[in-house]
Every structure is written in C-alpha cells, then in structure tokens.
Design an enzyme around this catalytic site. Structure first.
Site, PDB file in Angstrom:
ATOM      1  N   GLY A 166      -0.419 -11.102  -5.509  1.00  0.00           N
ATOM      2  CA  GLY A 166       0.443 -12.203  -5.946  1.00  0.00           C
ATOM      3  C   GLY A 166       0.068 -12.698  -7.332  1.00  0.00           C
ATOM      4  O   GLY A 166       0.940 -12.938  -8.180  1.00  0.00           O
TER       5      GLY A 166
ATOM      6  N   CYS B 201      -1.729  -2.325   1.614  1.00  0.00           N
ATOM      7  CA  CYS B 201      -0.301  -2.050   1.811  1.00  0.00           C
ATOM      8  C   CYS B 201      -0.044  -0.552   1.984  1.00  0.00           C
ATOM      9  O   CYS B 201       0.979  -0.148   2.539  1.00  0.00           O
ATOM     10  CB  CYS B 201       0.517  -2.595   0.647  1.00  0.00           C
ATOM     11  N   ASN B 202      -0.969   0.283   1.519  1.00  0.00           N
ATOM     12  CA  ASN B 202      -0.808   1.739   1.620  1.00  0.00           C
ATOM     13  C   ASN B 202      -1.384   2.337   2.898  1.00  0.00           C
ATOM     14  O   ASN B 202      -0.943   3.378   3.358  1.00  0.00           O
ATOM     15  CB  ASN B 202      -1.510   2.443   0.458  1.00  0.00           C
TER      16      ASN B 202
ATOM     17  N   LYS C 276      -4.672 -11.433  -4.607  1.00  0.00           N
ATOM     18  CA  LYS C 276      -4.814 -10.613  -5.803  1.00  0.00           C
ATOM     19  C   LYS C 276      -3.485 -10.026  -6.262  1.00  0.00           C
ATOM     20  O   LYS C 276      -3.143 -10.061  -7.442  1.00  0.00           O
ATOM     21  CB  LYS C 276      -5.823  -9.478  -5.547  1.00  0.00           C
TER      22      LYS C 276
ATOM     23  N   GLU D  51      -5.932  -1.252  -7.986  1.00  0.00           N
ATOM     24  CA  GLU D  51      -6.096  -2.431  -7.127  1.00  0.00           C
ATOM     25  C   GLU D  51      -6.909  -2.105  -5.869  1.00  0.00           C
ATOM     26  O   GLU D  51      -7.515  -2.986  -5.268  1.00  0.00           O
ATOM     27  CB  GLU D  51      -4.731  -2.997  -6.746  1.00  0.00           C
TER      28      GLU D  51
ATOM     29  N   SER E  77      -3.579   6.966  -3.667  1.00  0.00           N
ATOM     30  CA  SER E  77      -2.705   5.793  -3.612  1.00  0.00           C
ATOM     31  C   SER E  77      -1.238   6.188  -3.675  1.00  0.00           C
ATOM     32  O   SER E  77      -0.887   7.260  -4.175  1.00  0.00           O
ATOM     33  CB  SER E  77      -3.022   4.846  -4.780  1.00  0.00           C
TER      34      SER E  77
END
Length: 405
Positions: free
Chosen positions: A192, A52-53, A190, A114, A107
């Site tokens: 979720g 997502c990053n 993961k 994560e 991050s």
C-alpha cells in the site's frame, strides 16, 4: 542433520489463480498458531512465507505430509485441495528453490524485489518464536546475501516493474485526466505504501485519500506524503465519492462487495490483496472495472524484456552462494566428532598423570588456547582427509606439542 528431511512445499501463481491462493494465505495469527502446533509434530525448524504470489512452508520434518497437514490445519482451503495443487521440493532442490524465490526469479513479475522484505519478516517472526535453528539461520542469511548481490550486480530488478507499479501502468492506460480523479487507497502496509508513492511520483497526483483500520498509521503516512486521510468508519461514503479504489489490505475476507457498487457511477477497482479483499462478483457490474494481482501481472513492457536477459547472471550468482552454503553444511557433519575430541582433550588436561608427565612445560601455552588450536587443526584435516582415528591421534599430538611450546 539429514538434508533429505528438509522440504519446501507450497502453492503459487503458476497453477493457482488468486481465488485458490487466497484460501491458503496465512495471517500473522494463523502463522503463530501453526508454530504452536509444530511442537506436536516434533518440528523444530520452520518458516512460512505467504505473499500475493504464493504460500510456502519451509521446514525440517520426517515426511512432507507433516508440514502439509500442519499448514492446512489453519487455512480456509482443504488439505486435499492443497495436495492437488502444491509442489514438494526436497533437499538441494528445496534450497535452490528458496534462492530463486528470494531473487525474484520465481515471482509473478520477474525480478519483483518486494519478496525480499516479505521473506525477512517471515524469518524474523519464526525466529522470535524459536523456530529458526542453526540450519535455517545460515540458509536464510546466505539466501538474503545472494539476493542482495543479485540486486547490486545485475539489472534483474532494474526499472520500475512490480505489482504496485503495474497498478500505475494500468491506470495510465485506462484513465483520463488522472489529477482530477478521486483516488481512495485502503491499506498502509508495504505494498500500500509503495503504491501510494508511485501514484504521486508517476501520475503526478495528490488527490488521494488514505485509510487504514489503524487510523494512526494512515495519518502518519498521509502527513509524510502530503495527501488526505480519513477514518476507516467513513469507508461507505468514501467509496461513493471515489473514481479509483485501490485495496492493499490483509483481511481474510472481502471488505468491499458487489452491493457497495450496484448504484454507483463508473469506477476502477484494483485489488492488490490475497485473499481477495474486493468480492470478485463485483466484476459482474458493467460500470465497474475490477482487476487483481493476476490481471496486473500480465502487463509486459521493455523493462521485463531487459530483466529476462539478466536471468543467467542471477543464476550464476545463486550457484556461488549455494556452493558456499553446501560447503558449510558439509562441514557440519564433523561437529559431533570435533566436540567429542575437544571433550577428550579437556579431560586429558584434568588428568593427574598428564600433569605429572608434562608438569614442567604445560603452562607455557594456555590450556584453552592449546585445545582450540588442536581442534582447529583437526577440523581442517577432517575436511580434506576423513580418517577419524588418525585425526584423533594427530589432535592429541598437536595438543601435547602446543601445550609444551
């Protein structure tokens, strides 16, 4: 290999919002297609990390443009946009970047651990397809050892701050009477799964309905956590009933649109997916509160301040592991010489003249053992004093001496 041919290229949250990052997110199918095409570019070692990053491609290539063209051949976003927004890191800078990414130093939420699981999966996938050679194998093994050491010896990932936990903090601040609210969670990956556990642990609620395209995964997790589940086909009716909807799926297009909420009551929507799996236009509705990963990353608290103080310790650990990797890489330049010498020593042993001269003593020490010892001695000398000719002569002398003792 020539270290100048190793590149880390990508885009991340620092210059690109979720809508741009989503254009370059890579699914498993796209990843596989890129690896298939890599052969045409003579690229043999390659790993892609898509979270997502960020979306980053790590590979050995003649020029960075090859990696960029290869990556963008499978993305929604154009190569021109990627070139405009990306960073290109080469050689030692690329290696250092990967170390910082795995530690959570790069991050969106500092210390978010994560990323480690995501990196392991990315490397595993590339390795299964034959694109992790000795260089990337050693690099990522060292990188992950560094990350684990940072996790165990510092508080960089201490406390409870991650994208999934930031969603919990948001709900605490914006929702009353949480145990009596209907929560719909879509996605059992993961993020979720972590979000679901955080809802139960920190919000003291089991009023959660879990759904997933693969119904069996939802049932398994729901049974484990003692919450409800439903079939994905019932999504429209579940959306109507929910007070909170959290989406953590990996669909390439939105699964919920503005039209789904135009006649609904007040709702909080949390989109943890990249690309967005809730249409951003939904935020135009006055009765809907929509937040995504960029919004959640702005949540700050004492835990993040504590993590910031741990950054120097983490960087010191990275420096040690980087030095270890560079030492290994430096030793690799002697491999061709060492292999050639080993072959010469083995040829000597098959020479009749050598046997005639050393016939009385040659079998006192096994030939294989003699070769190994002589080559090992040479490898040590090459690293301390690089004199190929002299080192070769010394290796022959060592071999004869060891063979005769």
């Amino acid at each position: 290999m020539n270290l100048s041919n190793f590149f880390a290229i990508g885009i991340n949250y620092k210059k690109n919002d979720a809508s741009v990052r989503g254009q370059f997110a890579i699914s498993t199918e796209q990843y596989a297609a890129i690896l298939q095409k890599a052969v045409d570019y003579a690229i043999k070692e390659l790993v892609i990390l898509s979270t997502c990053n960020r979306t980053e491609i790590y590979g050995i290539a003649q020029q960075p443009e090859d990696l960029i063209h290869l990556l963008c051949s499978e993305t929604i976003g154009s190569e021109a946009l990627f070139m405009e927004r990306c960073y290109i890191k080469q050689g030692k800078e690329a290696i250092h970047h990967i170390f910082t990414v795995s530690a959570g130093l790069d991050s969106q939420i500092l210390g978010d651990y994560e990323i480690v699981g995501q990196m392991k999966l990315a490397v595993k996938f590339a390795k299964e397809k034959g694109f992790v050679g000795s260089f990337l194998e050693r690099l990522f093994n060292t990188v992950l050892q560094s990350s684990k050491t940072i996790k165990n010896q510092t508080a960089l990932s201490g406390g409870t701050v991650s994208v999934s936990f930031a969603a919990i903090q948001y709900l605490k601040e914006h929702l009353q009477d949480i145990p009596n609210k209907n929560i719909l969670l879509i996605g059992t990956g993961k993020i979720g799964k972590n979000t679901c556990k955080n809802l139960i642990d920190y919000l003291n609620t089991t009023n959660i309905t879990l759904i997933n395209r693969t119904n069996e995964k939802a049932i398994e997790l729901a049974n484990e956590l003692g919450i409800g589940t439903a079939n994905f086909h019932h999504l429209p009716s579940l959306v109507d009933k929910a007070d909170v909807i959290i989406v953590a799926t990996n669909s390439e297009t939105p699964i919920l649109y503005k039209e789904n909420f135009e006649h609904s009551g007040k709702k909080i929507l949390i989109d943890l997916s990249i690309p967005n799996n809730i249409d951003p236009n939904t935020a135009q509705l006055s009765h809907i509160a929509l937040v995504n990963v960029d919004d959640l990353a702005k949540i700050n608290d004492a835990t993040l301040q504590m993590r910031q103080a741990e950054v120097p310790k983490a960087l010191a650990i990275i420096q040690e592991f980087e030095a270890e990797f560079m030492e290994w890489l430096d030793s690799r330049k002697f491999v061709p010489v060492i292999k050639a010498v080993k072959k010469k020593l083995e040829d000597m042993n098959n020479c009749e003249m050598f046997h005639a001269v050393y016939a009385t003593k040659q079998h006192q020490t096994s030939t294989d053992e003699a070769v190994q010892k002589a080559v090992k001695n040479m490898a040590v000398k090459l690293r301390t004093q690089y004199q190929p000719g002299c080192n070769f002569i010394e290796a022959i002398n060592d071999f004869i001496t060891i063979s005769s003792n």
